[in-house]
Design an enzyme around this catalytic site. Structure first.
Site, short mmCIF file in Angstrom:
data_model
loop_
_atom_site.label_atom_id
_atom_site.label_comp_id
_atom_site.label_asym_id
_atom_site.label_seq_id
_atom_site.Cartn_x
_atom_site.Cartn_y
_atom_site.Cartn_z
CG PHE A 16 -1.69 1.09 1.46
CD1 PHE A 16 -2.06 2.08 0.54
CD2 PHE A 16 -1.60 1.72 2.71
CE1 PHE A 16 -2.75 3.36 0.81
CE2 PHE A 16 -2.30 2.91 2.96
CZ PHE A 16 -2.78 3.84 2.08
CE LYS A 161 7.97 -3.14 10.61
NZ LYS A 161 8.35 -3.19 9.23
#
Length: 505
Positions: A16, A161
């Site tokens: 995206f 992450k």
């Protein structure tokens, strides 16, 4: 571009936010762009064919390379000859799968770092997440980069992450490589396949009326073009003169629209703009958590058989009910970042881009829902379908109280029934002693006739008991034959659900 082409790599380039960065890089004519992603080949959408990306691919200013970050050989091939790497690839954050997230966010990031060092890539910009400092319990208001990683993260995506981010920061300066990490908060905009579509799906299912939590939690959303712009600001800062580059390198930066807003107000603006019902019924997060845990457990059991990733998970309940706002001063000072699209304009562009999902364009349901048909009319239907909100809310409170007092407490069935009868006795006695009016309010007495069983009612109860007994006997007979697997599974499941109480007995 004059002379020899300068190449950059965008990992996860078909994602995206990455798509917007790719287009922005091409439009600015800063680099030739190499798009690295999992697909064996690039499949352009109709609106991309004759637009910036399609023309760049045909002219050679952009190229696609199929790359699995878990394979270092493929990563080396993708990064060959690149001056800059924008590492944006990551798995779906809604899938709480540690092995998947670790293999991409940690091992894949290590492969990217190693490739950059071996190939003497000059700059590496890593797309991280604000969730690396979120523990899922404590809200964050105007948080800055001094916030430490929590001892326990909200989910495996955030934890991995954080590991990847730490690796990127630690690699700064190795073999001349300059690195930094971007933490964009709650990205939205045209092309998003998660936030807006999931809101519309919920609205069409009649779930958009609910607010999880008190509805006052503040959030920082970031329009997708601002995210792409932040990456370019980071690259330019690292490419600047030595003093500026050294100050910007080796750091993490929060990126937002710098316009905090109540989370549920933002959701209301999206849904209202598309013509759907806005959230209005508040449900405490504590009520939703047991349901979310049950949904997640069900997904773990049924995922191998094709069950889709659920929207209602414990980590998502925490995200929807906590405040998360961040301070962008550091990014503004060291990267020169300021939003180029306001929140209002971003919302308008987003709503306009999803015109095909507007309520008036969706097929209308003919007649009542299946739930209404099955439940019919009456108190039960009014309660389960939220027609009588007061009754539904009271029922939920009673069920929660029953659960915590008679099930979660670990009582045996006999003890639980005894306690229930004792509570009922105390309530009836006190209620009977109350005066007819208290502070002007009339106290409705329970008529004694409510506890009288007529001969007809006694006969019906006896027939019902006999019928239940006969049904149970028929079930046992069927089990003895060993032919009905579905019946066996149903009985086995019911006993598994209540087994702790039977063990106690």
């Amino acid at each position: 571009m004059d002379g020899e082409a300068r190449w950059c790599v965008v990992t996860g380039g078909r994602g995206f936010a990455a798509r917007h960065l790719v287009e922005m890089l091409i439009r600015h004519e800063m680099f030739s762009v190499r798009i690295a992603d999992l697909g064996p080949s690039i499949k352009l959408e109709p609106n991309e064919e004759n637009a910036t990306l399609g023309e760049a691919l045909r002219s050679g200013r952009a190229q696609y390379v199929s790359t699995d970050l878990r394979d270092k050989t493929q990563v080396l091939k993708a990064c060959q000859g690149a001056e800059v790497v924008f590492h944006m690839a990551a798995p779906d954050s809604s899938i709480n799968n540690y092995q998947l997230h670790h293999s991409v966010n940690v091992q894949g990031t290590k492969n990217v770092i190693d490739a950059c060092i071996e190939l003497k890539v000059k700059r590496l910009i890593y797309t991280s997440s604000p969730s690396v400092v979120f523990d899922g319990v404590h809200g964050i208001i105007n948080g800055n980069e001094s916030l430490p990683y929590p001892a326990k993260h909200n989910d495996t995506y955030s934890a991995t992450k954080a590991e990847g981010e730490a690796l990127v920061i630690k690699s700064n300066g190795l073999n001349g490589l300059l690195t930094c990490c971007i933490r964009p908060s709650s990205i939205f905009g045209p092309g998003d396949k998660l936030l807006v579509p999931s809101l519309v799906t919920a609205a069409r299912a009649g779930k958009s009326k609910f607010i999880i939590g008190d509805g006052n939690n503040m959030y920082d959303f970031t329009y997708v073009e601002n995210v792409a712009h932040a990456h370019i600001c980071a690259e330019r800062a690292l490419a600047s003169e030595k003093m500026v580059a050294e100050k910007a390198a080796g750091q993490a930066y929060f990126i937002t629209n710098m316009e905090p807003i109540k989370f549920w107000e933002f959701v209301s603006l999206i849904l209202g703009g598309l013509g759907y019902e806005r959230p209005r019924i508040k449900i405490p997060a504590l009520v939703m958590m047991p349901i979310a845990h049950a949904v997640e457990l069900t997904y773990r059991l049924l995922a191998p058989y094709g069950m889709k990733v659920p929207q209602l998970t414990p980590s998502r309940v925490r995200l929807l009910s906590c405040s998360r706002t961040f301070n962008c001063s550091k990014a503004k000072e060291r990267l020169g970042y300021t939003p180029i699209v306001s929140l209002q304009e971003g919302l308008e562009r987003t709503i306009e881009s999803y015109a095909h999902l507007r309520a008036e364009h969706q097929p209308k349901r003919d007649g009542p829902s299946k739930a209404s048909i099955y439940l019919g009319n009456g108190r039960i239907a009014d309660t389960l379908l939220w027609k009588d909100k007061r009754r539904t809310f009271m029922t939920m409170l009673v069920l929660i109280a029953f659960y915590y007092n008679f099930i979660a407490s670990g009582y045996t069935i006999i003890t639980a029934v005894s306690k229930l009868l004792m509570v009922a006795s105390i309530f009836l006695f006190i209620h009977g002693r109350l005066p007819e009016k208290i502070l002007g309010y009339t106290i409705e007495k329970i008529p004694v006739s409510n506890f009288h069983f007529s001969e007809e009612m006694s006969h019906r109860v006896a027939l019902s008991v006999a019928s239940s007994w006969n049904t149970a006997v028929n079930v046992l007979k069927s089990l003895c034959k060993g032919n009905d697997w579905m019946l066996f599974l149903k009985v086995f499941t019911i006993f598994c659900m209540f087994s702790p109480h039977f063990v106690c007995l």
